[in-house]
Design a protein around this motif. Structure first.
Motif, PDB file in Angstrom:
ATOM      1  N   ILE B 169      -8.251  37.637  -4.569  1.00 35.41           N
ATOM      2  CA  ILE B 169      -9.209  38.285  -5.489  1.00 35.41           C
ATOM      3  C   ILE B 169      -8.533  39.104  -6.588  1.00 35.41           C
ATOM      4  N   SER B 172      -6.017  43.873  -9.010  1.00 38.49           N
ATOM      5  CA  SER B 172      -6.768  45.087  -9.332  1.00 38.49           C
ATOM      6  C   SER B 172      -7.642  45.486  -8.152  1.00 38.49           C
ATOM      7  N   ARG B 173      -8.443  44.555  -7.657  1.00 39.94           N
ATOM      8  CA  ARG B 173      -9.313  44.850  -6.512  1.00 39.94           C
ATOM      9  C   ARG B 173      -8.495  45.072  -5.240  1.00 39.94           C
ATOM     10  N   ALA B 174      -7.464  44.269  -5.033  1.00 36.96           N
ATOM     11  CA  ALA B 174      -6.665  44.389  -3.808  1.00 36.96           C
ATOM     12  C   ALA B 174      -5.998  45.762  -3.732  1.00 36.96           C
ATOM     13  N   ALA B 176      -6.988  48.539  -5.183  1.00 42.08           N
ATOM     14  CA  ALA B 176      -8.010  49.564  -4.961  1.00 42.08           C
ATOM     15  C   ALA B 176      -8.417  49.621  -3.492  1.00 42.08           C
ATOM     16  N   LEU B 190     -15.672  45.591  -5.341  1.00 36.08           N
ATOM     17  CA  LEU B 190     -14.260  45.435  -4.975  1.00 36.08           C
ATOM     18  C   LEU B 190     -14.010  44.148  -4.193  1.00 36.08           C
ATOM     19  N   GLN B 192     -15.784  41.282  -4.693  1.00 36.27           N
ATOM     20  CA  GLN B 192     -16.391  40.135  -5.366  1.00 36.27           C
ATOM     21  C   GLN B 192     -15.469  38.913  -5.338  1.00 36.27           C
TER      22      GLN B 192
ATOM     23  N   PHE C 137      -5.567  52.792 -10.174  1.00 42.00           N
ATOM     24  CA  PHE C 137      -7.022  52.893 -10.364  1.00 42.00           C
ATOM     25  C   PHE C 137      -7.306  53.250 -11.825  1.00 42.00           C
ATOM     26  N   LEU C 168      -3.779  41.181 -12.415  1.00 45.60           N
ATOM     27  CA  LEU C 168      -4.860  42.114 -12.099  1.00 45.60           C
ATOM     28  C   LEU C 168      -6.217  41.419 -12.059  1.00 45.60           C
TER      29      LEU C 168
END
Lengths: 301, 301, 301
Positions: B169, B172-174, B176, B190, B192, C137, C168
């Protein structure tokens, strides 16, 4: 190159014309539902190679007639898969095969101009792989039926699609699409992020792509585009390595005539007028990567 | 292999049964909230190794009883972390440790069949890493509480999750999820793209996964699935390298009995009836990659 | 380090203060629309290097005064691009250049603490690359105008952005942003997944980031964070390789005082009180990777 007339090249499966810095390539096999053919492959490879070297071309748009039954309905397998493989392969063995979808994908990936596909109809198999994934921007008709049905046909995904799709939208969605072989719509959550614009009618797709492409042709630098595409797809595999690459890139481009014009136009609050071209102004540092030679010369992989 | 009875293997922490080409693996530690245990680890590894080699299995679904308090509430750390590390490690040093979560992740990743997880309860730690990320498709209950709380417990994410999650995914999401250690719901932005289907009730998750799995078992080729999974996760690191791999893959599969059946069924507009199996028909070119041997034999990393 | 007073370091382009384990760095060039400058670059690099080594710092937040005209409006190119390149470069050639944006990105990427950026204004160019992409973040004001206009100025994206952005949020969105040079809003589909929180007013961005940062500072382990960041960005390129890395990581951290405290606090249902620090407790196995030396010493790339 400057006097090249695309209309006089004798293409039969595609039609090419130039308009305001945009090369427009239309698939011309509506009667065959725009299925894959050896002549189509050869013409696509030749066209993208010419676009890559023709300084007049800043943007390429590939599309089909919106009246065609499909944007591209994939390979014609009504007589089986054998037609896909050349005699050479049958004599020398599987290592000699070079997938035609992949040859087209490579030609598109190697084109240093902005590439846009306007998918104004259904797309299956290679119509979803080679004819969509290697492009920089994908415009599509919201009603298009899309499928990567390889696992349901006893074969495997081709045209470098297993490399491109996970990088474009992530392994989670790519795996789901590839292993289910499901038929999906452009608004499917599985395709999120893949399409730049989704249009409600088939007729609207190409004009939107053309307007978008003309704006980019008028306002972007050929050198900037070529180097940026290289940095995105031919970068280093560490932050430090990429830092060395992009430092050198911006130093070289920062000294260019286009950069001077870019700063001047910005200061004067007027549109840019970029005059540099790839054939004359691209530094010989580019390309910085070595491309694997994929030709078969009676040698093992 | 053909006479193997999973019911007679003496599994205690899992229950396995076959149904229409689908191996159904149910976690059987409801009283312990389906926490991690050495016996669970050993049984999971053994089961996925058997599924990988059993030609009757085309799809694997892992789930828990929906009445269990959790799908998997992670490691039981009520007596600290020490229980996770074998005596061998304590004598030989940290290089000797092989994380049990990672051993399970590897067994799932190496299974050449379609793998589906039906997450019908809360999932924490290894219940979110090893028991979800290595699968091809993730089905989940919308009410599940999910957490990767490693940084809040003084440890680090295991089970190859820092490799898998960014690829599934995006970084960025990982990042976070991993650095916040937050508890999230399946519909969190997060997550998605991670879940294939989200169902409103716990009871609905497994039946939906089973129907989906049975359809795939009936209509996909074992060879196509194995090769496609390999291309997605064991591909080359350049477009040209992937082109050479997928050219060879489609040439080999294109000559297969399943490909012939796939084209014929397509022409005759009838369902496919794929008969080839991995044990008999997979070309010896597969696998094309060399797997790092991760066993510890009193040698340094 | 423990007696270091950031206020006494003589920073002019930034303001730094510590609060509850959070280092707050505010851009202090509102009159210049927070444009890039050599002094800003040097101060940012120095500050992140200090944060990396100062055990009191668990979280870093970078922001601008919400009253500034922009969060960061990029490089000041009113006198062209030449000011970006040192004399050394002009004498020695393009291989000697080290992009200032990339130097800042590297300093942020190498900081082993949690990094948060609170983008409370418009951001262009380096204000969108170095000052956003390397952070863990990203919090942002919903009204911010954002642009990566490099191809429209005759240059190329810098600050390692062509490495970071595709990882990202995927190559599809990254390519579209980079090659269009379009100005977009934080809620653009092209940016989906990039921002952790989007706030309706400029004033709300920093307080939200600060509350989030303080909670993480209070409840996460320094060692866990450093190792997790390393696993995410400095991992192996195969599942097996990552398995060996994360096995060793969890074995080492699992024996740590923070892990003991983490398990104990969990069992006692109370907040954690992590006491270990990077300077005293990080195992000498960390870092496990070799960083490329990117300094220029009159040597070719």
């Amino acid at each position: 190159m400057s006097a090249l007339q695309y209309e006089s090249l004798g293409f039969t499966d595609i039609i090419v014309r130039l308009e305001d810095g945009v090369a427009i390539l239309t698939l011309n096999r509506a009667k065959q539902r725009n299925t894959w053919s050896i002549s189509l492959v050869n013409e696509l490879i030749k066209a993208f190679d010419l676009f890559n070297r023709d300084d007049r071309v800043r943007v390429v748009i590939l599309t089909a007639e919106p009246t065609a039954p499909s944007f591209c309905s994939g390979a014609d397998i009504s007589r089986g898969w054998g037609g896909m493989f050349s005699e050479e392969v049958q004599h020398e063995g599987p290592h000699a095969h070079r997938d035609t979808g992949g040859l087209v994908s490579l030609a598109i990936l190697r084109c240093r101009k902005i590439t846009i596909v306007a998918v104004n109809g259904h797309a299956v198999g290679v119509g979803m792989t080679a004819l969509q994934l290697p492009f920089d921007f994908r415009f599509i008709w919201g009603g298009a039926k899309l499928a990567l049905p390889f696992v349901r046909r006893g074969v495997s995904p081709e045209a470098i699609s297993t490399y491109l799709l996970p990088r474009l939208i992530g392994h989670s969605r790519a795996t789901a699409l590839m292993l289910s072989g499901a038929t999906v719509s452009p608004d499917s959550p599985l395709l999120q992020g893949l399409y730049h614009e989704i249009h409600p009618t088939r007729d609207a797709v190409f004009p939107a792509a053309l307007a978008f492409g003309k704006e980019l042709a008028a306002n972007t630098s050929q050198g900037s585009i070529a180097v940026t595409k290289g940095l995105l797809w031919r970068g280093a595999d560490t932050p430090e390595g990429q830092f060395l690459l992009d430092s050198r890139a911006i130093q070289i481009l920062g000294m260019s005539g286009d950069a001077e014009e870019g700063a001047k136009a910005f200061k004067e609050r007027r549109p840019v007028n970029f005059k540099e071209t790839l054939s004359k102004n691209l530094p010989n540092w580019f390309p910085w990567w070595t491309e694997v030679d994929v030709k078969h010369r009676k040698a093992k992989l």
